[in-house]
Design a protein around this motif. Structure first.
Motif, PDB file in Angstrom:
ATOM      1  N   LEU A 198       0.833  -1.203   0.000  1.00  0.00           N
ATOM      2  CA  LEU A 198       0.000   0.000   0.000  1.00  0.00           C
ATOM      3  C   LEU A 198       0.869   1.256   0.000  1.00  0.00           C
ATOM      4  O   LEU A 198       0.555   2.246  -0.649  1.00  0.00           O
ATOM      5  CB  LEU A 198      -0.935  -0.008   1.211  1.00  0.00           C
ATOM      6  CG  LEU A 198      -2.152  -0.926   1.083  1.00  0.00           C
ATOM      7  CD1 LEU A 198      -2.926  -0.975   2.390  1.00  0.00           C
ATOM      8  CD2 LEU A 198      -3.073  -0.460  -0.052  1.00  0.00           C
ATOM      9  N   ALA A 199       1.994   1.201   0.731  1.00  0.00           N
ATOM     10  CA  ALA A 199       2.882   2.360   0.813  1.00  0.00           C
ATOM     11  C   ALA A 199       3.399   2.739  -0.566  1.00  0.00           C
ATOM     12  O   ALA A 199       3.642   3.906  -0.859  1.00  0.00           O
ATOM     13  CB  ALA A 199       4.042   2.054   1.766  1.00  0.00           C
ATOM     14  N   PHE A 200       3.585   1.737  -1.435  1.00  0.00           N
ATOM     15  CA  PHE A 200       4.059   2.016  -2.792  1.00  0.00           C
ATOM     16  C   PHE A 200       2.904   2.239  -3.767  1.00  0.00           C
ATOM     17  O   PHE A 200       3.119   2.447  -4.952  1.00  0.00           O
ATOM     18  CB  PHE A 200       4.925   0.864  -3.296  1.00  0.00           C
ATOM     19  CG  PHE A 200       6.334   0.916  -2.786  1.00  0.00           C
ATOM     20  CD1 PHE A 200       7.274   1.724  -3.407  1.00  0.00           C
ATOM     21  CD2 PHE A 200       6.727   0.165  -1.698  1.00  0.00           C
ATOM     22  CE1 PHE A 200       8.572   1.781  -2.948  1.00  0.00           C
ATOM     23  CE2 PHE A 200       8.027   0.216  -1.230  1.00  0.00           C
ATOM     24  CZ  PHE A 200       8.958   1.022  -1.859  1.00  0.00           C
ATOM     25  N   GLY A 201       1.688   2.138  -3.257  1.00  0.00           N
ATOM     26  CA  GLY A 201       0.529   2.330  -4.117  1.00  0.00           C
ATOM     27  C   GLY A 201       0.275   1.194  -5.080  1.00  0.00           C
ATOM     28  O   GLY A 201      -0.280   1.386  -6.166  1.00  0.00           O
TER      29      GLY A 201
ATOM     30  N   ASP B 116      11.114  -6.659  -2.384  1.00  0.00           N
ATOM     31  CA  ASP B 116      10.365  -6.813  -3.633  1.00  0.00           C
ATOM     32  C   ASP B 116       9.532  -5.581  -3.962  1.00  0.00           C
ATOM     33  O   ASP B 116       9.395  -5.209  -5.120  1.00  0.00           O
ATOM     34  CB  ASP B 116       9.452  -8.042  -3.552  1.00  0.00           C
ATOM     35  CG  ASP B 116      10.241  -9.320  -3.798  1.00  0.00           C
ATOM     36  OD1 ASP B 116      11.172  -9.269  -4.607  1.00  0.00           O
ATOM     37  OD2 ASP B 116       9.917 -10.346  -3.188  1.00  0.00           O
ATOM     38  N   ALA B 117       8.974  -4.948  -2.928  1.00  0.00           N
ATOM     39  CA  ALA B 117       8.118  -3.797  -3.188  1.00  0.00           C
ATOM     40  C   ALA B 117       8.937  -2.651  -3.796  1.00  0.00           C
ATOM     41  O   ALA B 117       8.523  -2.028  -4.775  1.00  0.00           O
ATOM     42  CB  ALA B 117       7.442  -3.348  -1.899  1.00  0.00           C
ATOM     43  N   ALA B 122      10.581   0.512  -8.606  1.00  0.00           N
ATOM     44  CA  ALA B 122      11.582   0.996  -9.561  1.00  0.00           C
ATOM     45  C   ALA B 122      11.307   0.448 -10.950  1.00  0.00           C
ATOM     46  O   ALA B 122      11.464   1.144 -11.960  1.00  0.00           O
ATOM     47  CB  ALA B 122      12.972   0.581  -9.092  1.00  0.00           C
ATOM     48  N   THR B 123      10.866  -0.809 -11.003  1.00  0.00           N
ATOM     49  CA  THR B 123      10.552  -1.423 -12.286  1.00  0.00           C
ATOM     50  C   THR B 123       9.399  -0.697 -12.970  1.00  0.00           C
ATOM     51  O   THR B 123       9.430  -0.429 -14.169  1.00  0.00           O
ATOM     52  CB  THR B 123      10.190  -2.910 -12.086  1.00  0.00           C
ATOM     53  OG1 THR B 123      11.283  -3.554 -11.460  1.00  0.00           O
ATOM     54  CG2 THR B 123       9.876  -3.573 -13.408  1.00  0.00           C
ATOM     55  N   ARG B 124       8.382  -0.348 -12.168  1.00  0.00           N
ATOM     56  CA  ARG B 124       7.243   0.370 -12.749  1.00  0.00           C
ATOM     57  C   ARG B 124       7.710   1.705 -13.330  1.00  0.00           C
ATOM     58  O   ARG B 124       7.249   2.129 -14.384  1.00  0.00           O
ATOM     59  CB  ARG B 124       6.161   0.593 -11.683  1.00  0.00           C
ATOM     60  CG  ARG B 124       5.313  -0.643 -11.441  1.00  0.00           C
ATOM     61  CD  ARG B 124       4.376  -0.474 -10.270  1.00  0.00           C
ATOM     62  NE  ARG B 124       3.745  -1.741  -9.932  1.00  0.00           N
ATOM     63  CZ  ARG B 124       2.538  -2.115 -10.390  1.00  0.00           C
ATOM     64  NH1 ARG B 124       1.848  -1.331 -11.177  1.00  0.00           N
ATOM     65  NH2 ARG B 124       2.042  -3.280 -10.044  1.00  0.00           N
TER      66      ARG B 124
END
Lengths: 413, 257
Positions: A198-201, B116-117, B122-124
């Motif tokens: 969620l923090a990264f959306g 992973d997040a 970064a990938t996005r």
């Protein structure tokens, strides 16, 4: 189902396991799904399940380890000699450190054997099939040499706890504490991962789906502990324990539950640790990348040889741990221990969805695969099926499971 | 004059007695695109694999910004800012785009666990630049189309601030629209001062994008020329006959006059 985002193969395996359990229960007139049988089943599965965790990584890298059963035999013999002959002379009988030293020796020796085989495979480029086929013969022979074929017994009292049995179970209260901790961990990890996404959306599962998954996870934990706590220790032993503690023996008898068995707890901890290693660490990522495309991994700067050697080292260390569990359970070290285990371990990993083409597999699947194999075997014993026919059935099931998996995989492509 | 970004001098490499690359020298300036041309088996890919660290040269030296560089492994090459997009793409098909882009350079959390997040984030970002329609971040790369896979391979090369980019047949598997996209990207990267070695079969592509061409034949360098000084026919003559035109700098592999 779509919102839950669970691996459909895992669900399929759980379904297959349910069919096997209910089927055997019906055929045996209700003798299969009893706390006693399930408890024993869990203990019998532990040794193969521990090794299956390592075999997943080996097979994911497109390799195989045929030596694990023989390594188990050899390490078991050494562990037996160390605690039954050497340590009593050095420390005295039943010294508190004996069990720890024995287990440490077992894991270290297994790891060293694994690293040695792994270095032959990774650095000299000898196919793993050949190295570990050689290893199978070498270590089985070595297991005989340790004592010229003599069986070593009995084992240290604390060490025996690793094999399960009455002393090797932690009792009701400790089991419930463990269950509470496990449930708390499940909830905490899932909440943390969700917060992070969620923090990264990023998109996340709907809240109700997370709740359902958490609930299911906790339910499995609580169910397993409840079953283990429904299996009482035998009346005679309970009476002796009561007398030893000065508790009067009530007329209706005492219900003292076993609780979770120590080998099962060890296997589950190994499963969790190996899952973390495989999915959350660089090493695990490299293992899968090597399995997917060894050349690409090498070109990306991954030290593929070192990673490969470590995978075999890890496999060896787990075989060493399994050797301790098997030796403790038998309360004796025999040079035939672990015979054919390599095949059960490989079968467990493959039934658990590990692809022999490499690059695919989960630790949880392999442990479930081990449980499926052991359920089949134990169910047939319960039905009085003789050993040759048991082997025939297990063999057929293995082939069928792999065919089913392959057919399913082609359909989703 | 500044030192070339990268210079390969007198590189030779043999496999089982056959010289795949024989005394080849090429160089690359910042913001320049140098095309390597030649038939299949002329030794282009082998030469480039020496620079990317996949092979070790038997003789010759590599200089990065005038300094001698020791490149023994792909990891060494990356340390010098040399990134490669291989013809085969060199992707691990069984893991997702982020895992491929960060392979060997994973981001980890404080506890040493894979982040992973952060990697997906970064990938996005990098994919939004390269291929705005890309949505399949969670799927194994195997499930992607040829163009999408190409984007992942390119993203892996440019995400880590490459200074020298090697593109081995970057458009071989692509449709016309995607080819044009790669062309745009090359111009963009060039404007950032990145030097690019472009290996290609397509002579039109080469004349569109490259500042210079170096032609190889049978493992030897025929010659190097500015694309504006030579015609396509002359370059074809270099590739097919090994005939070096007057406007080009002759290499040891040029046909005797």
């Amino acid at each position: 189902m779509r919102h839950l985002e669970v691996d459909p193969r895992l669900v399929g395996m759980l379904g297959a396991l349910a069919v096997i359990w209910v089927g055997f229960d019906l055929l045996s007139g209700g003798a299969f799904l009893t706390p006693r049988n399930l408890w024993n089943l869990s203990v019998q599965t532990a040794s193969v399940a521990v090794m299956a965790c390592g075999m997943v990584l080996v097979i994911v890298t497109r390799n195989i380890d045929l030596s694990v059963g023989a390594v188990l035999g050899f390490v078991g013999m050494v562990v037996g000699v160390v605690q039954a002959r050497w340590l009593p002379e050095m420390l005295g009988l039943e010294h508190p450190a004996t069990a720890f030293i024995a287990v440490a020796v077992g894991i270290a020796l297994g790891g060293a054997i694994g690293l040695m085989q792994g270095s032959l495979i990774a650095y000299l480029g000898i196919p793993s099939f050949i190295v570990t086929l050689g290893g199978l013969l070498v270590w089985r022979g070595a297991a005989w040499w340790v004592t010229q074929g003599q069986t070593v017994a009995p084992m240290d009292g604390r060490f025996r706890m690793l094999g399960g049995g009455i002393e090797g179970a932690i009792g009701a209260t400790a089991s419930w504490v463990l269950a509470a901790l496990a449930c708390a961990a499940i909830v905490a990890v899932m909440v943390m991962l969700r917060r992070r996404r969620l923090a990264f959306g990023f998109p996340v599962r709907p809240a109700w789906a997370e709740g359902v998954l958490m609930g299911l996870g906790c339910l499995v934990v609580i169910g397993a502990v409840a079953v283990a706590n429904l299996y009482p220790i035998p009346v005679g032993v309970a009476r002796r324990m009561a007398e030893a503690q000065g508790i009067p023996w009530p007329p209706g008898g005492l219900f003292i539950p076993h609780g979770l068995a120590i080998p099962v707890i060890v296997a589950l901890l190994v499963g969790v640790a190996m899952t973390v290693l495989a999915t959350r660490t660089r090493f695990g990522r490299y293992v899968f990348a090597i399995g997917g495309n060894p050349e690409a991994a090498e070109l990306s700067g991954v030290n593929t040889r070192r990673s490969l050697m470590m995978v075999f080292g890890l496999m060896g260390a787990l075989a060493g741990l399994s050797a301790c569990i098997a030796t403790a359970r038998l309360n004796a070290a025999t040079n035939a221990a672990g015979t054919l285990d390599e095949l059960y371990v490989i079968a467990a990993a493959v039934i658990g969805g590990t692809s022999l083409a490499g690059g695919m597999g989960t630790v949880a699947g392999a442990m479930l695969g081990a449980l499926v194999m052991q359920s089949l075997q134990s169910g047939m014993v319960l039905l009085g099926v003789d050993t040759p026919l048991q082997n025939i059935v297990v063999g057929l099931v293995l082939v069928f499971a792999v065919w089913l998996d392959g057919a399913w995989r082609k359909r989703i492509r | 004059m500044t030192a070339p970004l990268v210079e390969m001098r007198g590189i030779s490499i043999a496999f089982g007695g056959i010289k795949a690359v024989d005394d080849v020298s090429v160089d690359l300036m910042p913001g320049e695109v140098v095309a390597l041309l030649g038939h299949n088996g002329a030794g282009k890919s082998t030469l480039i694999k020496v620079l990317s660290g996949a092979y070790r040269a038997d003789a010759g030296e590599i200089l990065v910004e005038g300094q001698r560089a020791e490149i023994a492994t792909p990891r060494d090459a990356k340390r010098y800012g040399i990134e490669t997009i291989y013809q085969t793409l060199a992707l691990a098909d069984n893991v997702d785009a982020a895992a491929n882009i960060f392979l060997g350079r994973e981001l980890v959390t404080r506890w040493g666990m894979l982040d992973d997040a952060a990697m997906e984030s970064a990938t996005r970002q990098v994919m939004a630049r390269l291929n705005p329609h890309f949505r399949r971040f969670k799927e194994p790369v195997r499930a992607l189309s040829g163009g999408q896979r190409q984007s992942v391979a390119i993203a892996r090369a440019i995400h880590f601030n490459a200074r020298i980019l090697i593109m081995d047949e970057p458009t071989a598997a692509l449709g016309p629209a995607e080819t044009a996209q790669v062309g745009e990207l090359v111009k963009q990267l060039k404007a950032q001062g990145i030097g690019i070695f472009l290996i290609s079969h397509d002579i039109h592509d080469v004349f569109d994008l490259a500042d210079r061409v170096s032609v190889m034949k049978n493992g030897r360098l025929v010659g190097t020329a500015r694309t504006r000084d030579v015609t396509k026919d002359e370059v074809l003559g270099m590739i097919i006959l090994g005939k070096c035109p007057e406007a080009a700098v002759r290499g040891p592999g040029a046909m005797a006059e």
